[in-house]
Scaffold this motif. Structure first.
Motif, short mmCIF file in Angstrom:
data_model
loop_
_atom_site.label_atom_id
_atom_site.label_comp_id
_atom_site.label_asym_id
_atom_site.label_seq_id
_atom_site.Cartn_x
_atom_site.Cartn_y
_atom_site.Cartn_z
N TYR A 35 -5.42 5.85 -2.53
CA TYR A 35 -4.71 4.77 -2.00
C TYR A 35 -3.12 4.89 -1.82
N LYS A 41 2.37 -4.80 2.21
CA LYS A 41 1.30 -4.07 3.12
C LYS A 41 0.26 -4.07 2.21
N GLU A 44 -3.70 1.03 1.66
CA GLU A 44 -4.08 1.92 2.80
C GLU A 44 -4.97 3.04 2.10
N ASN A 58 -8.25 9.14 6.69
CA ASN A 58 -7.82 7.93 7.57
C ASN A 58 -6.40 8.34 8.37
N ASN B 102 -15.12 1.96 1.74
CA ASN B 102 -13.97 1.64 1.81
C ASN B 102 -13.71 0.16 1.39
#
Lengths: 115, 115
Positions: A35, A41, A44, A58, B102
Motif C-alpha cells: 500500500y 489521501k 492506495e 492497480n 482489497n
C-alpha cells in the motif's frame, strides 16, 4: 511486534537511483500487499500476491516492480522515481483474501523521500 | 465500486471527554466494515470490525462502532478518551465477494487527546 517487518524504515533516494524495500511476515499468511500512504489521501492498494502469485496490479507505474519469492517475503524494487512518489509504503499480510472480512496485518512502513 | 468518507481530518478532544469519529461509505454490494488505528511511527492495527450479527461492535480498549445500513455509516465512539488514544483512525470496507482482495480506506481522522 506486529509479525510484519519492513526494512528500511526510512529511505532517501535520488531520481536516478535503484533501491528495494523489503517486507517479511512470520504469521504464516498466504496473501501479501503493498500500500502507498500519502498525506490527506486514502491508502492506495498497489499490488496483491496470493500464494506467491501476483493477483492485482492497480495501474501502478512500471518504475515500481514487486517481487514475491515465497509467501513470507515481499519486495518492492524502485527505479527512476519521481518526487511525487515520496510517501509511506506499507506492507500487509492476511490469512486469506480480504474479501472474506479477514484482518490485515501491517508493517510499520518505509518512509520514502525522493529528491 | 466502493468508497469511504471520513469528513473530519482532525478531532481534538480533552482527556476523559467523549468522542465520535464519523465514517460513511458507498458501495453497490454488501460490505464488511473495519476501523484501523495507527499510532505514531507504527503500522495500522485492527481496532474492531463488523461482519454480521449485532450492529454494535466493541474493541477491548473501550471503543465501539455501530453499523447503520440505512445511513451507510459506521461511526466510532468512545465515552471517555485517554491520552494514549491519540492516533490516526482509518475506516475501511471490503466487499463481501469471495474473489475480492482489497480494503478501501478513508483518508483518516487524526484524534488528538488534550490533557
Amino acid at each position: 511486534e506486529t509479525g510484519v517487518t519492513q526494512t528500511p524504515r526510512h529511505l532517501v533516494m535520488g531520481m536516478t537511483n535503484k533501491k528495494s524495500l523489503k517486507c517479511e511476515q512470520h504469521l504464516g499468511h498466504n496473501a501479501m500487499y503493498w500500500y502507498k500512504q500519502s498525506a490527506k489521501k486514502p491508502l492506495e492498494l498497489m499490488f496483491v500476491y496470493n500464494f506467491k502469485e501476483q493477483t492485482e496490479n492497480n495501474s501502478v507505474p512500471s518504475r515500481f516492480s514487486p517481487e514475491c519469492p515465497n509467501s513470507s517475503h515481499l519486495f518492492l524494487h524502485l527505479h527512476t522515481l519521481q518526487p511525487e512518489d515520496s510517501a509511506l509504503y506499507l506492507c500487509a499480510s492476511s490469512q486469506a483474501g480480504l474479501g472474506r472480512g479477514v484482518e490485515a496485518f501491517f508493517g510499520q512502513g518505509t518512509r520514502l523521500t525522493v529528491v | 465500486a466502493q468508497s469511504v468518507t471520513q469528513l473530519d481530518s482532525q478531532v481534538p478532544v480533552f482527556e476523559e471527554a467523549p468522542v465520535e469519529l464519523r465514517c460513511n461509505y458507498s458501495s453497490s454490494v454488501s460490505v464488511y466494515l473495519f476501523w484501523y488505528v495507527q499510532y505514531p511511527n507504527q503500522g495500522l492495527q485492527l481496532l474492531l470490525k463488523y461482519l454480521s450479527g449485532s450492529t454494535l461492535v466493541e474493541s477491548i480498549n473501550g471503543f465501539e462502532a455501530e453499523f447503520n445500513k440505512s445511513q451507510t455509516s459506521f461511526h466510532l465512539r468512545k465515552p471517555s478518551v485517554h491520552i494514549s488514544d491519540t492516533a490516526e483512525y482509518f475506516c475501511a470496507v471490503s466487499p463481501e465477494l469471495g474473489g475480492a482482495n482489497n480494503l478501501f480506506f478513508g483518508t483518516g481522522t487524526r484524534l488528538t487527546v488534550i490533557p
